[in-house]
Design a protein around this motif. Structure first.
Motif, PDB file in Angstrom:
ATOM      1  N   TYR A   1       0.849  -1.200   0.000  1.00 19.69           N
ATOM      2  CA  TYR A   1       0.000   0.000   0.000  1.00 19.69           C
ATOM      3  C   TYR A   1       0.881   1.244   0.000  1.00 19.69           C
ATOM      4  CZ  TYR A   1      -4.173  -2.748   1.032  1.00 19.69           C
ATOM      5  OH  TYR A   1      -5.210  -3.631   0.964  1.00 19.69           O
ATOM      6  N   ARG A   2       0.525   2.193  -0.839  1.00 17.58           N
ATOM      7  CA  ARG A   2       1.214   3.491  -0.881  1.00 17.58           C
ATOM      8  C   ARG A   2       0.405   4.517  -0.108  1.00 17.58           C
ATOM      9  NH1 ARG A   2       0.363   4.718  -5.726  1.00 17.58           N
ATOM     10  NH2 ARG A   2      -1.045   6.484  -5.442  1.00 17.58           N
ATOM     11  N   ILE A   3       1.063   5.267   0.752  1.00 17.68           N
ATOM     12  CA  ILE A   3       0.394   6.323   1.506  1.00 17.68           C
ATOM     13  C   ILE A   3       0.262   7.532   0.599  1.00 17.68           C
ATOM     14  CG2 ILE A   3       0.575   7.863   3.502  1.00 17.68           C
ATOM     15  CD1 ILE A   3       2.227   5.579   4.846  1.00 17.68           C
ATOM     16  N   GLU A   4      -0.979   7.928   0.300  1.00 17.94           N
ATOM     17  CA  GLU A   4      -1.184   9.035  -0.632  1.00 17.94           C
ATOM     18  C   GLU A   4      -1.632  10.325   0.055  1.00 17.94           C
ATOM     19  OE1 GLU A   4      -4.098   8.057  -3.566  1.00 17.94           O
ATOM     20  OE2 GLU A   4      -5.788   8.434  -2.207  1.00 17.94           O
ATOM     21  N   HIS A   5      -1.988  10.237   1.317  1.00 16.19           N
ATOM     22  CA  HIS A   5      -2.378  11.457   2.037  1.00 16.19           C
ATOM     23  C   HIS A   5      -2.217  11.214   3.537  1.00 16.19           C
ATOM     24  CE1 HIS A   5      -4.488  15.125   3.145  1.00 16.19           C
ATOM     25  NE2 HIS A   5      -5.213  14.414   3.981  1.00 16.19           N
ATOM     26  N   GLU A   6      -1.745  12.241   4.247  1.00 13.75           N
ATOM     27  CA  GLU A   6      -1.646  12.204   5.705  1.00 13.75           C
ATOM     28  C   GLU A   6      -1.930  13.595   6.245  1.00 13.75           C
ATOM     29  OE1 GLU A   6       1.890   9.249   6.934  1.00 13.75           O
ATOM     30  OE2 GLU A   6       2.523  10.804   5.524  1.00 13.75           O
ATOM     31  N   GLU A   7      -2.452  13.648   7.432  1.00 14.42           N
ATOM     32  CA  GLU A   7      -2.614  14.931   8.120  1.00 14.42           C
ATOM     33  C   GLU A   7      -2.554  14.721   9.626  1.00 14.42           C
ATOM     34  OE1 GLU A   7      -7.026  16.354   7.983  1.00 14.42           O
ATOM     35  OE2 GLU A   7      -6.672  15.325   6.081  1.00 14.42           O
ATOM     36  N   VAL A   8      -2.183  15.781  10.312  1.00 10.94           N
ATOM     37  CA  VAL A   8      -2.122  15.779  11.775  1.00 10.94           C
ATOM     38  C   VAL A   8      -3.113  16.803  12.288  1.00 10.94           C
ATOM     39  CG1 VAL A   8      -0.679  16.230  13.810  1.00 10.94           C
ATOM     40  CG2 VAL A   8       0.327  15.169  11.790  1.00 10.94           C
ATOM     41  N   LEU A   9      -3.807  16.459  13.341  1.00 14.07           N
ATOM     42  CA  LEU A   9      -4.671  17.441  14.001  1.00 14.07           C
ATOM     43  C   LEU A   9      -4.552  17.260  15.503  1.00 14.07           C
ATOM     44  CD1 LEU A   9      -7.624  16.045  15.079  1.00 14.07           C
ATOM     45  CD2 LEU A   9      -7.775  15.676  12.616  1.00 14.07           C
ATOM     46  N   ARG A  10      -4.818  18.325  16.209  1.00 15.10           N
ATOM     47  CA  ARG A  10      -4.752  18.307  17.677  1.00 15.10           C
ATOM     48  C   ARG A  10      -6.154  18.519  18.217  1.00 15.10           C
ATOM     49  NH1 ARG A  10      -1.037  17.870  21.447  1.00 15.10           N
ATOM     50  NH2 ARG A  10      -1.150  18.993  23.427  1.00 15.10           N
ATOM     51  N   GLU A  11      -6.595  17.591  19.053  1.00 11.47           N
ATOM     52  CA  GLU A  11      -7.946  17.644  19.605  1.00 11.47           C
ATOM     53  C   GLU A  11      -7.888  17.196  21.066  1.00 11.47           C
ATOM     54  OE1 GLU A  11     -12.321  16.387  17.997  1.00 11.47           O
ATOM     55  OE2 GLU A  11     -10.805  14.805  17.981  1.00 11.47           O
ATOM     56  N   ASN A  12      -8.438  18.015  21.948  1.00  4.55           N
ATOM     57  CA  ASN A  12      -8.460  17.695  23.384  1.00  4.55           C
ATOM     58  C   ASN A  12      -7.065  17.367  23.912  1.00  4.55           C
ATOM     59  OD1 ASN A  12     -11.273  18.000  23.380  1.00  4.55           O
ATOM     60  ND2 ASN A  12     -11.569  15.858  22.801  1.00  4.55           N
ATOM     61  N   ARG A  13      -6.087  18.177  23.483  1.00  4.43           N
ATOM     62  CA  ARG A  13      -4.702  18.097  23.963  1.00  4.43           C
ATOM     63  C   ARG A  13      -3.976  16.838  23.515  1.00  4.43           C
ATOM     64  NH1 ARG A  13      -4.267  19.354  30.178  1.00  4.43           N
ATOM     65  NH2 ARG A  13      -2.064  19.531  29.576  1.00  4.43           N
ATOM     66  N   PHE A  14      -4.508  16.158  22.503  1.00  2.00           N
ATOM     67  CA  PHE A  14      -3.828  14.998  21.937  1.00  2.00           C
ATOM     68  C   PHE A  14      -3.589  15.230  20.447  1.00  2.00           C
ATOM     69  CE2 PHE A  14      -5.793  13.151  25.702  1.00  2.00           C
ATOM     70  CZ  PHE A  14      -4.764  12.374  26.216  1.00  2.00           C
ATOM     71  N   ASP A  15      -2.494  14.673  19.950  1.00  5.47           N
ATOM     72  CA  ASP A  15      -2.189  14.744  18.524  1.00  5.47           C
ATOM     73  C   ASP A  15      -2.674  13.473  17.847  1.00  5.47           C
ATOM     74  OD1 ASP A  15      -0.618  17.271  18.421  1.00  5.47           O
ATOM     75  OD2 ASP A  15       0.754  16.164  19.730  1.00  5.47           O
ATOM     76  N   TYR A  16      -3.385  13.635  16.744  1.00  4.71           N
ATOM     77  CA  TYR A  16      -3.898  12.494  15.995  1.00  4.71           C
ATOM     78  C   TYR A  16      -3.468  12.602  14.541  1.00  4.71           C
ATOM     79  CZ  TYR A  16      -6.969  11.915  20.037  1.00  4.71           C
ATOM     80  OH  TYR A  16      -7.460  11.751  21.303  1.00  4.71           O
ATOM     81  N   GLU A  17      -3.262  11.456  13.923  1.00  6.00           N
ATOM     82  CA  GLU A  17      -2.906  11.421  12.514  1.00  6.00           C
ATOM     83  C   GLU A  17      -3.973  10.675  11.721  1.00  6.00           C
ATOM     84  OE1 GLU A  17       1.016   9.964  11.756  1.00  6.00           O
ATOM     85  OE2 GLU A  17       1.973  11.394  13.125  1.00  6.00           O
ATOM     86  N   ILE A  18      -4.178  11.119  10.499  1.00  8.37           N
ATOM     87  CA  ILE A  18      -5.039  10.422   9.547  1.00  8.37           C
ATOM     88  C   ILE A  18      -4.161   9.975   8.393  1.00  8.37           C
ATOM     89  CG2 ILE A  18      -6.959  10.670   7.923  1.00  8.37           C
ATOM     90  CD1 ILE A  18      -8.074  12.770   9.997  1.00  8.37           C
ATOM     91  N   ILE A  19      -4.281   8.720   8.021  1.00 11.27           N
ATOM     92  CA  ILE A  19      -3.455   8.123   6.972  1.00 11.27           C
ATOM     93  C   ILE A  19      -4.380   7.509   5.921  1.00 11.27           C
ATOM     94  CG2 ILE A  19      -1.696   6.393   6.438  1.00 11.27           C
ATOM     95  CD1 ILE A  19      -0.811   6.574   9.403  1.00 11.27           C
TER      96      ILE A  19
END
Length: 232
Positions: A139-157
């Motif tokens: 699998y090739r990763i074609e998009h990623e983003e980071v967001l901060r919510e409720n003092r935690f960092d989350y990533e979407i892959i």
């Protein structure tokens, strides 16, 4: 959060689901994502898969309340076993669980996939392990983003099937797309991680018994993160 107002994390996952997708949301947690997307007219069909009784029944109630029984199948199943051949699923989402757990779900359920599905994942930690699994399984990763919510960092892959995918150890840790984008949310996350790693290494210096493998790993990560941020 409900089927009308998603969390920030789920909104970003929803934004990455292609229009008219046939979605399998695995570990659907009350069915928030597929119900919201269906109510918005964004997807054609969905499976809400849950292994736990309480969220499974909650998802059933939400689907019935919104009159979506013909368009969302709610199934009590372990991981990708919620997917049936006739569903013609083209997008699979997994959200709100550890990356290691996602790897286990994909590994156990490979035979339920056709090998053409887009994968959209929002791991709670274990991103490096998840990227490694994706690379090793084509699998090739074609998009990623980071967001901060409720003092935690989350990533979407977001990943798609591809041949001959190779990432460096640094790309597996930081994310190949994220390293290129270098968003402020991404840099902020790694500044925080750097401080944590440095504090841990300082504690190790005063500890009587130091886990050597972990100390070496953290030292290496501190070096990589320092180099990453130096280019900010």
């Amino acid at each position: 959060m409900n089927e009308h107002t998603l969390s920030q994390r789920l909104e970003r996952v929803a934004a990455n689901v292609p229009a008219s997708a046939r979605l399998a949301d695995i570990g659907s947690d009350h069915g928030y994502l597929p119900v919201a997307l269906m109510l918005r007219g964004a997807i054609e069909f969905a499976v809400a898969g849950e292994v736990a009784q309480t969220p499974f029944h909650s998802a059933q109630r939400k689907v019935r309340k919104n009159g979506l029984e013909q368009r969302i199948a709610v199934r009590l199943a372990d991981g990708l076993a919620a997917i049936e051949a006739g569903d013609r699923i083209d997008v699979v989402s997994l959200c709100g669980m550890g990356g290691e757990t996602m790897c286990e779900i994909f590994e156990r359920g490979k035979h339920y996939l056709t090998g053409t599905e887009q994968l959209i994942m929002q791991p709670n930690g274990g991103e490096q392990e998840l990227r490694t699994w994706l690379m090793k399984n084509g699998y090739r990763i074609e998009h990623e983003e980071v967001l901060r919510e409720n003092r935690f960092d989350y990533e979407i892959i977001v990943a798609v099937p591809a041949a001959d995918v190779v990432y460096t150890p640094q790309q597996l840790l930081f994310g190949p797309c994220l390293m290129e984008q270098r968003s402020e949310a991404f840099l902020g996350k790694w500044r925080r991680v750097l401080r944590q790693r440095q504090q841990t290494l300082a504690h190790f210096e005063h500890a009587q018994e130091v886990p050597q493998a972990k100390a070496r790993l953290f030292s290496e990560q501190v070096e990589w993160i320092t180099q990453l941020l130096a280019g900010a």
